[in-house]
Write a protein that holds these residues in place. Structure first.
Motif, PDB file in Angstrom:
ATOM      1  N   LEU A 141      -8.827  -8.744 -11.169  1.00 48.16           N
ATOM      2  CA  LEU A 141      -9.469 -10.055 -11.009  1.00 48.16           C
ATOM      3  C   LEU A 141     -10.883  -9.896 -10.452  1.00 48.16           C
ATOM      4  CD1 LEU A 141      -6.630 -12.334  -9.560  1.00 48.16           C
ATOM      5  CD2 LEU A 141      -7.239 -11.893 -11.946  1.00 48.16           C
ATOM      6  N   HIS A 142     -11.044  -8.952  -9.537  1.00 48.11           N
ATOM      7  CA  HIS A 142     -12.376  -8.733  -8.959  1.00 48.11           C
ATOM      8  C   HIS A 142     -13.360  -8.268 -10.039  1.00 48.11           C
ATOM      9  CE1 HIS A 142     -15.461  -6.984  -6.237  1.00 48.11           C
ATOM     10  NE2 HIS A 142     -15.082  -7.992  -5.465  1.00 48.11           N
ATOM     11  N   PRO A 158     -12.239  -6.967  -2.775  1.00 48.02           N
ATOM     12  CA  PRO A 158     -11.258  -6.944  -3.870  1.00 48.02           C
ATOM     13  C   PRO A 158      -9.845  -7.332  -3.467  1.00 48.02           C
ATOM     14  CG  PRO A 158     -12.691  -5.032  -4.000  1.00 48.02           C
ATOM     15  CD  PRO A 158     -13.028  -5.727  -2.708  1.00 48.02           C
ATOM     16  N   ASN A 159      -9.497  -7.174  -2.184  1.00 47.70           N
ATOM     17  CA  ASN A 159      -8.145  -7.533  -1.734  1.00 47.70           C
ATOM     18  C   ASN A 159      -8.012  -9.008  -1.360  1.00 47.70           C
ATOM     19  OD1 ASN A 159      -7.244  -4.918  -2.070  1.00 47.70           O
ATOM     20  ND2 ASN A 159      -7.629  -4.335   0.046  1.00 47.70           N
ATOM     21  N   GLN A 160      -9.124  -9.752  -1.319  1.00 48.38           N
ATOM     22  CA  GLN A 160      -9.082 -11.177  -0.950  1.00 48.38           C
ATOM     23  C   GLN A 160      -8.784 -12.010  -2.194  1.00 48.38           C
ATOM     24  OE1 GLN A 160     -12.985 -11.049   1.230  1.00 48.38           O
ATOM     25  NE2 GLN A 160     -11.803 -12.058   2.825  1.00 48.38           N
ATOM     26  N   GLU A 161      -7.549 -11.905  -2.649  1.00 48.23           N
ATOM     27  CA  GLU A 161      -7.165 -12.470  -3.942  1.00 48.23           C
ATOM     28  C   GLU A 161      -7.325 -13.986  -3.991  1.00 48.23           C
ATOM     29  OE1 GLU A 161      -2.978 -12.686  -6.132  1.00 48.23           O
ATOM     30  OE2 GLU A 161      -3.776 -10.650  -6.040  1.00 48.23           O
ATOM     31  N   VAL A 162      -6.990 -14.670  -2.907  1.00 48.11           N
ATOM     32  CA  VAL A 162      -7.079 -16.132  -2.903  1.00 48.11           C
ATOM     33  C   VAL A 162      -8.522 -16.582  -3.128  1.00 48.11           C
ATOM     34  CG1 VAL A 162      -6.794 -18.207  -1.499  1.00 48.11           C
ATOM     35  CG2 VAL A 162      -5.039 -16.441  -1.463  1.00 48.11           C
ATOM     36  N   ARG A 163      -9.466 -15.938  -2.450  1.00 50.08           N
ATOM     37  CA  ARG A 163     -10.877 -16.300  -2.598  1.00 50.08           C
ATOM     38  C   ARG A 163     -11.390 -15.947  -3.995  1.00 50.08           C
ATOM     39  NH1 ARG A 163     -14.696 -14.120   1.783  1.00 50.08           N
ATOM     40  NH2 ARG A 163     -16.080 -15.606   0.742  1.00 50.08           N
ATOM     41  N   ILE A 164     -10.932 -14.818  -4.541  1.00 53.99           N
ATOM     42  CA  ILE A 164     -11.332 -14.431  -5.901  1.00 53.99           C
ATOM     43  C   ILE A 164     -10.860 -15.471  -6.907  1.00 53.99           C
ATOM     44  CG2 ILE A 164     -11.000 -12.728  -7.738  1.00 53.99           C
ATOM     45  CD1 ILE A 164     -10.759 -10.595  -5.520  1.00 53.99           C
ATOM     46  N   ILE A 165      -9.594 -15.872  -6.776  1.00 60.39           N
ATOM     47  CA  ILE A 165      -9.042 -16.855  -7.715  1.00 60.39           C
ATOM     48  C   ILE A 165      -9.766 -18.187  -7.586  1.00 60.39           C
ATOM     49  CG2 ILE A 165      -6.975 -18.236  -8.234  1.00 60.39           C
ATOM     50  CD1 ILE A 165      -5.301 -15.743  -7.650  1.00 60.39           C
ATOM     51  N   ARG A 166     -10.114 -18.584  -6.370  1.00 59.19           N
ATOM     52  CA  ARG A 166     -10.852 -19.842  -6.187  1.00 59.19           C
ATOM     53  C   ARG A 166     -12.214 -19.768  -6.887  1.00 59.19           C
ATOM     54  NH1 ARG A 166     -11.343 -25.045  -6.551  1.00 59.19           N
ATOM     55  NH2 ARG A 166     -12.915 -25.941  -5.171  1.00 59.19           N
ATOM     56  N   ALA A 167     -12.913 -18.639  -6.748  1.00 54.63           N
ATOM     57  CA  ALA A 167     -14.213 -18.495  -7.396  1.00 54.63           C
ATOM     58  C   ALA A 167     -14.082 -18.547  -8.916  1.00 54.63           C
ATOM     59  CB  ALA A 167     -14.871 -17.189  -6.964  1.00 54.63           C
ATOM     60  N   LEU A 238       3.050 -17.766  -0.881  1.00 52.07           N
ATOM     61  CA  LEU A 238       2.180 -18.826  -0.388  1.00 52.07           C
ATOM     62  C   LEU A 238       0.900 -18.236   0.195  1.00 52.07           C
ATOM     63  CD1 LEU A 238       4.804 -21.039   1.499  1.00 52.07           C
ATOM     64  CD2 LEU A 238       3.553 -21.701  -0.579  1.00 52.07           C
ATOM     65  N   THR A 239      -0.177 -19.016   0.123  1.00 52.90           N
ATOM     66  CA  THR A 239      -1.443 -18.581   0.712  1.00 52.90           C
ATOM     67  C   THR A 239      -1.261 -18.222   2.181  1.00 52.90           C
ATOM     68  OG1 THR A 239      -2.736 -19.950  -0.803  1.00 52.90           O
ATOM     69  CG2 THR A 239      -3.812 -19.291   1.253  1.00 52.90           C
ATOM     70  N   SER A 240      -0.517 -19.053   2.897  1.00 54.36           N
ATOM     71  CA  SER A 240      -0.301 -18.811   4.324  1.00 54.36           C
ATOM     72  C   SER A 240       0.414 -17.491   4.568  1.00 54.36           C
ATOM     73  CB  SER A 240       0.520 -19.956   4.936  1.00 54.36           C
ATOM     74  OG  SER A 240       1.760 -20.095   4.269  1.00 54.36           O
ATOM     75  N   MET A 241       1.368 -17.163   3.726  1.00 53.42           N
ATOM     76  CA  MET A 241       2.164 -15.949   3.915  1.00 53.42           C
ATOM     77  C   MET A 241       1.447 -14.686   3.429  1.00 53.42           C
ATOM     78  SD  MET A 241       5.011 -16.768   5.424  1.00 53.42           S
ATOM     79  CE  MET A 241       6.368 -15.673   4.992  1.00 53.42           C
ATOM     80  N   GLN A 242       0.291 -14.873   2.803  1.00 51.78           N
ATOM     81  CA  GLN A 242      -0.524 -13.734   2.397  1.00 51.78           C
ATOM     82  C   GLN A 242      -1.490 -13.316   3.500  1.00 51.78           C
ATOM     83  OE1 GLN A 242      -0.443 -11.873  -0.622  1.00 51.78           O
ATOM     84  NE2 GLN A 242       1.523 -12.912  -0.651  1.00 51.78           N
ATOM     85  N   GLY A 243      -1.462 -14.034   4.625  1.00 52.90           N
ATOM     86  CA  GLY A 243      -2.337 -13.702   5.739  1.00 52.90           C
ATOM     87  C   GLY A 243      -1.979 -12.361   6.354  1.00 52.90           C
ATOM     88  N   ILE A 244      -2.992 -11.697   6.916  1.00 51.57           N
ATOM     89  CA  ILE A 244      -2.757 -10.413   7.593  1.00 51.57           C
ATOM     90  C   ILE A 244      -1.786 -10.638   8.759  1.00 51.57           C
ATOM     91  CG2 ILE A 244      -3.831  -8.570   8.942  1.00 51.57           C
ATOM     92  CD1 ILE A 244      -6.397  -9.066   7.355  1.00 51.57           C
ATOM     93  N   GLY A 245      -0.790  -9.789   8.841  1.00 48.66           N
ATOM     94  CA  GLY A 245       0.228  -9.929   9.872  1.00 48.66           C
ATOM     95  C   GLY A 245       1.519 -10.487   9.312  1.00 48.66           C
ATOM     96  N   ARG A 272     -10.065  -3.502   9.065  1.00 53.57           N
ATOM     97  CA  ARG A 272     -10.969  -3.737   7.933  1.00 53.57           C
ATOM     98  C   ARG A 272     -11.439  -5.188   7.902  1.00 53.57           C
ATOM     99  NH1 ARG A 272      -8.114  -0.317   2.948  1.00 53.57           N
ATOM    100  NH2 ARG A 272      -8.660   1.759   3.748  1.00 53.57           N
ATOM    101  N   TYR A 273     -10.542  -6.087   8.235  1.00 46.58           N
ATOM    102  CA  TYR A 273     -10.915  -7.510   8.284  1.00 46.58           C
ATOM    103  C   TYR A 273     -11.976  -7.747   9.355  1.00 46.58           C
ATOM    104  CZ  TYR A 273     -10.418 -12.556   8.932  1.00 46.58           C
ATOM    105  OH  TYR A 273     -10.664 -13.905   9.060  1.00 46.58           O
TER     106      TYR A 273
END
Length: 312
Positions: A141-142, A158-167, A238-245, A272-273
């Protein structure tokens, strides 16, 4: 003529000490705190997000915590409207709110004239790109984004999939790159006065703090918190469950990783974040860097911060 809105921004990478400092400042300045953290908006997600506890808050009112369920959408535009309203309300009482958090886009929505309502969420497009990612991996996607919007691709990991998909979603619906809406002719909001303070520590010390912070989260029950979310029916997708941690612990719960592997991955992703956050905050032209020395106690940090707020 509209009155000038005033606010104080305390930001910086994860684990640097924003929460403790902001509470002490709020006590001194007799004001309230508005969270700028895109994970702390979710109910039931407390340990993994480092959400302030009632005891830690020491009676200081915190806004925009626990406002949506993990399966609910909450956009940057939603945050902009909600936080702006709270800022105005606090200003009416002659106080200056403290914006605290590490979500750079939330902070930018309060100080810049940005258009976040450029294209409505399109579940069909999101499902399409999610399926592509599952089939080919997030880097695929990136690569697509780099062809249609190289500016956004350069700024989104490249690992920020939610932001990539939004763009990609914005480009598909408007035929214009996502970066073109908010990156040209950036202007601050009219009638706005703010101090933008970025906390900074020695990189090695910051990474030590991040590792220790994660050890504390785990000892406080992070694994059980994630299990509880899954038991409540919240999908790992879910977007929330894709959060670090959360995503790393889900991988452990589902036996994709053993415990030590999951913890190592969580610490690595957090470091890295933090690095990406620092890169983001340093590009803000109005920033004031508050360097925290290893031997600084809390009083010393508070005094440094107060001098910056007062312009000394």
């Amino acid at each position: 003529m509209k009155d000038t809105n005033k606010l104080i921004i305390i930001t910086g990478p994860t684990g640097i000490g924003k929460t403790t400092l902001s509470i002490e400042l709020a006590k001194i300045l007799d004001t309230e705190i508005i969270s700028a953290d895109s994970m702390q908006i979710y109910k039931y997600m407390d340990i993994g997000t480092g959400k302030v506890t009632e005891e830690e808050s020491q009676g200081i009112k915190h806004h925009l915590l626990d406002i949506v369920y993990p399966n609910e959408d909450y956009t940057v535009d939603d945050y902009k409207k909600d936080a702006s309203s709270i800022v105005e309300s606090i200003n009416l009482n002659k106080n200056i709110p403290i914006i605290v958090g590490g979500t750079g886009l939330y902070i930018e929505s309060l100080i810049y004239k940005l258009n976040f309502n450029i294209a409505k969420p399109n579940q069909h497009l999101r499902d399409y790109y999610n399926n592509l990612s599952l089939k080919h991996g997030p880097g695929y996607l990136h690569n697509i984004l780099s062809k249609v919007d190289p500016i956004s691709a350069d700024r989104i990991h490249p690992n920020q999939e939610v932001r990539i998909i939004r763009a990609l979603e914005v480009f598909d619906q408007t035929s214009k790159p996502f970066s073109s809406y908010n990156d040209y002719n950036r202007e601050y909001h009219d009638n706005l006065s703010f101090k933008y303070i970025v906390l900074n520590r020695d990189r090695e010390e910051l990474y030590e703090r991040i590792n220790k912070r994660i050890d504390i989260m785990l000892s406080n029950g992070l694994v059980d918190e994630v299990k509880d979310l899954l038991d409540k029916g919240y999908s790992k997708d879910l977007t929330s469950m894709q959060g670090i941690g959360y995503k790393e612990i889900v991988s452990y719960i589902e036996n994709e990783l053993n415990y030590d592997e999951a913890v190592d991955l969580l610490k690595r992703n957090s470091r890295r974040y933090a690095k990406r956050q620092l890169t983001w905050f340093r590009r803000e032209p109005s920033k004031i860097i508050l360097d925290i020395e290893r031997n600084d106690n809390l009083d010393a940090i508070i005094n440094k911060c107060l001098k910056m707020i007062k312009g000394d």
